[in-house]
Motif scaffolding. Sequence first.
Motif, short mmCIF file in Angstrom:
data_model
loop_
_atom_site.label_atom_id
_atom_site.label_comp_id
_atom_site.label_asym_id
_atom_site.label_seq_id
_atom_site.Cartn_x
_atom_site.Cartn_y
_atom_site.Cartn_z
N PRO A 182 53.59 68.66 72.50
CA PRO A 182 54.11 69.71 71.62
C PRO A 182 54.27 69.14 70.22
O PRO A 182 54.79 68.03 70.05
CB PRO A 182 55.48 70.05 72.22
CG PRO A 182 55.70 69.14 73.35
CD PRO A 182 54.60 68.13 73.40
N TRP A 183 53.81 69.87 69.24
CA TRP A 183 54.00 69.39 67.87
C TRP A 183 55.01 70.31 67.19
O TRP A 183 55.21 71.45 67.59
CB TRP A 183 52.68 69.37 67.10
CG TRP A 183 51.96 70.67 67.12
CD1 TRP A 183 51.10 71.13 68.07
CD2 TRP A 183 52.06 71.73 66.16
NE1 TRP A 183 50.66 72.38 67.76
CE2 TRP A 183 51.22 72.77 66.60
CE3 TRP A 183 52.76 71.87 64.96
CZ2 TRP A 183 51.08 73.96 65.88
CZ3 TRP A 183 52.61 73.05 64.26
CH2 TRP A 183 51.77 74.09 64.72
N THR A 184 55.65 69.79 66.18
CA THR A 184 56.66 70.59 65.51
C THR A 184 56.31 70.86 64.06
O THR A 184 56.88 71.72 63.44
CB THR A 184 58.02 69.88 65.54
OG1 THR A 184 57.88 68.62 64.90
CG2 THR A 184 58.50 69.69 66.96
N GLU A 185 55.35 70.12 63.54
CA GLU A 185 55.01 70.32 62.15
C GLU A 185 53.55 69.97 61.96
O GLU A 185 53.04 69.04 62.58
CB GLU A 185 55.89 69.44 61.25
CG GLU A 185 55.74 69.75 59.79
CD GLU A 185 56.82 69.08 58.94
OE1 GLU A 185 57.73 68.46 59.51
OE2 GLU A 185 56.73 69.20 57.71
N TRP A 219 52.97 66.33 63.33
CA TRP A 219 54.19 65.58 63.59
C TRP A 219 54.87 66.15 64.83
O TRP A 219 54.71 67.33 65.14
CB TRP A 219 55.19 65.76 62.46
CG TRP A 219 54.94 65.02 61.21
CD1 TRP A 219 55.53 63.87 60.79
CD2 TRP A 219 54.07 65.41 60.14
NE1 TRP A 219 55.07 63.51 59.55
CE2 TRP A 219 54.18 64.44 59.12
CE3 TRP A 219 53.19 66.48 59.94
CZ2 TRP A 219 53.46 64.50 57.93
CZ3 TRP A 219 52.47 66.55 58.77
CH2 TRP A 219 52.60 65.57 57.78
N ARG A 220 55.62 65.28 65.47
CA ARG A 220 56.54 65.77 66.48
C ARG A 220 57.91 65.23 66.12
O ARG A 220 58.21 64.08 66.40
CB ARG A 220 56.10 65.27 67.86
CG ARG A 220 57.06 65.64 68.96
CD ARG A 220 56.51 65.08 70.25
NE ARG A 220 57.40 65.36 71.37
CZ ARG A 220 57.11 65.03 72.62
NH1 ARG A 220 55.96 64.44 72.87
NH2 ARG A 220 57.94 65.29 73.58
#
Lengths: 248, 248
Positions: A182-185, A219-220
């Motif tokens: 899962p990535w956040t950005e 990013w994560r």
Amino acid sequence: MIRDDSPPPARSNAVPRYREIYEALRQKIVSGEWPAGYRLPSEHELARSFGCARMTIGKALGALADQRLVTRRRRAGTTVNMPRPQESVLEIHDIEAELLAAGVSYAYQSLERRVRRASTADANILGVPSGTPVLALTGLHRAGGRPHALEERLINLHAVPEARAERFSGISPGRWLLQRIPWTEAEHQIGALNADAAIARWLAIRRNTACLTIERNTWRDEQRITHVRVIYPCDQHRLVARFRYGPT
Amino acid sequence: MIRDDSPPPARSNAVPRYREIYEALRQKIVSGEWPAGYRLPSEHELARSFGCARMTIGKALGALADQRLVTRRRRAGTTVNMPRPQESVLEIHDIEAELLAAGVSYAYQSLERRVRRASTADANILGVPSGTPVLALTGLHRAGGRPHALEERLINLHAVPEARAERFSGISPGRWLLQRIPWTEAEHQIGALNADAAIARWLAIRRNTACLTIERNTWRDEQRITHVRVIYPCDQHRLVARFRYGPT
DNA sequence: TTCCGCGATATGTCTAGGCATATTATAATT
DNA sequence: AATTATAATATGCCTAGACATATCGCGGAA
């Protein structure tokens, strides 16, 4: 004294009240009737004039603020914004999914795969300390048997240790990562370049042909996952982005 | 029986409760503790466990749904989504504002200006019936005295009759329109092309240099306003888009 | 076995209040 | 005149409850 405590008639319209109100206010703005800088009536006044609770007005105004059509400040009230800089939501799809959806056969061909400690150049590109173990991949996306896009990727093996064991023959690293991490950005940079000899050979195009490049960093939560640059011949791909001041 | 009707302690933290809850739930998701497909506890259960009203939970879950981290369906509950296709918000700035912000002098030079009835080609590009009066503009954006981008534009004179009287010498049509006409929908297409002789001459680059093109169509509630294609030499401009699953 | 109706459940929306807080306008004070 | 205290105002957040509506799953009828 007995007040009329009968509930309001059971409006069971499909469209909720707050959305009706949102649309009504939005119309005032986009029509120009309420120009930039105009101050809207207060929530209390709007609640009275629309005949609903203040919270319902608040929801409608909140949606307008989400769309950046208005700015809301305590005591100062709600004011109409200047038209924004042109803004669009750009969806950058998984190449494989996109081609399959279009009914074209897809394959990923791995051209090069190396595990190494990040060089200074790698470190700059991926944003990790040099010496960090990275996986460097080069590969070709093929559509209908023909070259479609060239991909150069760096993966931070601290963030994705499982990648060390994966061969990426057949499965594209983008899809592999997307399914696992899962990535956040994410940040995208889009540019153009003239194909050099190596790029031209792999993509089976003439040297100097204009290509669209998409670079992506993900990013994560602070940690860099991967950097990728995808190169498309100019006639193979266009990016489409659409934005509307919408019914949300 | 007398119940404890004392109000809850006056939490005057800067961060609102619903955002705390949003963050807590988001953390579960991006950390992978709640994987794709996982069904969240119901609003009632969450309200109980967080010790707040159901509506506060609803606000937090609604924000997660806005970010597409979860899907909410009646009766079915709230479930964690698969990671999305890569999506970013792309801001395409007014060229003039962008250059001035960077401390570079800016000028727009009109190269051609013609009012005509839309040819078939114009009609296709602008999406209006052929014969509609249109204004066709070609111009050069200059930065620090040097060519920066070439612009080709069609304006629907039915939508913007004031444009017929405007000379656009000095002021860029993009800025002129943005200040006057609120738009409600925009579509961008981004591509690459090799500069032909004319483009190369205006931009003072070599023939065949790769250029980034941005095409934009704008609407105002169904009505087409303008179509523009801006051509940037590959070394002059990059588009940057960023997205984060954010604290909203 | 298959299909249909019905109840249970979870979300979607709304109300009518309440306190909190930022900001502005005004009055009071130095 | 300039500064400071104060009151008024508009939004921000919250509660506790209510009805509406979509849909899942189960039990009974064809």
